[in-house]
Write a protein that holds these residues in place. Sequence first.
Motif, PDB file in Angstrom:
ATOM      1  N   GLU A  46       0.820  -1.202   0.000  1.00  0.00           N
ATOM      2  CA  GLU A  46       0.000   0.000   0.000  1.00  0.00           C
ATOM      3  C   GLU A  46       0.862   1.263   0.000  1.00  0.00           C
ATOM      4  N   SER A  47       1.929   1.269   0.812  1.00  0.00           N
ATOM      5  CA  SER A  47       2.769   2.472   0.855  1.00  0.00           C
ATOM      6  C   SER A  47       3.512   2.673  -0.457  1.00  0.00           C
ATOM      7  N   LEU A  48       3.903   1.596  -1.104  1.00  0.00           N
ATOM      8  CA  LEU A  48       4.568   1.712  -2.405  1.00  0.00           C
ATOM      9  C   LEU A  48       3.602   2.214  -3.472  1.00  0.00           C
ATOM     10  N   LEU A  49       2.372   1.723  -3.447  1.00  0.00           N
ATOM     11  CA  LEU A  49       1.373   2.188  -4.413  1.00  0.00           C
ATOM     12  C   LEU A  49       1.025   3.659  -4.176  1.00  0.00           C
ATOM     13  N   ASP A  50       0.940   4.069  -2.920  1.00  0.00           N
ATOM     14  CA  ASP A  50       0.684   5.476  -2.602  1.00  0.00           C
ATOM     15  C   ASP A  50       1.819   6.366  -3.089  1.00  0.00           C
ATOM     16  N   ALA A  51       3.050   5.921  -2.908  1.00  0.00           N
ATOM     17  CA  ALA A  51       4.203   6.698  -3.369  1.00  0.00           C
ATOM     18  C   ALA A  51       4.199   6.822  -4.884  1.00  0.00           C
ATOM     19  N   ALA A  52       3.905   5.738  -5.577  1.00  0.00           N
ATOM     20  CA  ALA A  52       3.842   5.769  -7.039  1.00  0.00           C
ATOM     21  C   ALA A  52       2.716   6.673  -7.514  1.00  0.00           C
ATOM     22  N   ALA A  53       1.575   6.604  -6.854  1.00  0.00           N
ATOM     23  CA  ALA A  53       0.439   7.448  -7.233  1.00  0.00           C
ATOM     24  C   ALA A  53       0.772   8.927  -7.062  1.00  0.00           C
ATOM     25  N   SER A  54       1.502   9.263  -5.987  1.00  0.00           N
ATOM     26  CA  SER A  54       1.838  10.665  -5.771  1.00  0.00           C
ATOM     27  C   SER A  54       2.835  11.176  -6.814  1.00  0.00           C
ATOM     28  N   ILE A  55       3.679  10.298  -7.319  1.00  0.00           N
ATOM     29  CA  ILE A  55       4.643  10.701  -8.338  1.00  0.00           C
ATOM     30  C   ILE A  55       3.955  10.940  -9.674  1.00  0.00           C
ATOM     31  N   PHE A  56       3.047  10.052 -10.037  1.00  0.00           N
ATOM     32  CA  PHE A  56       2.409  10.103 -11.345  1.00  0.00           C
ATOM     33  C   PHE A  56       1.042  10.783 -11.332  1.00  0.00           C
ATOM     34  N   LYS A  57       0.749  11.518 -10.267  1.00  0.00           N
ATOM     35  CA  LYS A  57      -0.532  12.206 -10.173  1.00  0.00           C
ATOM     36  C   LYS A  57      -0.611  13.310 -11.214  1.00  0.00           C
ATOM     37  N   LYS A  58      -1.741  13.430 -11.861  1.00  0.00           N
ATOM     38  CA  LYS A  58      -1.935  14.445 -12.907  1.00  0.00           C
ATOM     39  C   LYS A  58      -2.336  15.769 -12.319  1.00  0.00           C
TER      40      LYS A  58
END
Length: 58
Positions: A46-58
Amino acid sequence: MCTFYDPKVYNECRESNADRIVDKEKANFCDYFNLSDGSQAGTSKESLLDAAASIFKK
């Protein structure tokens, strides 16, 4: 991949007797290497997915 690996400590290794590896890209050997099971604090799915989402957020 080692249980002793920790980027926050000197030499990136919690084993105090381990030799310093300067070039980590080349083949090396460590008597203290112990294969990690992959369950490190702060690296849950979950923390890895959250970090990835914050990087690739539009």
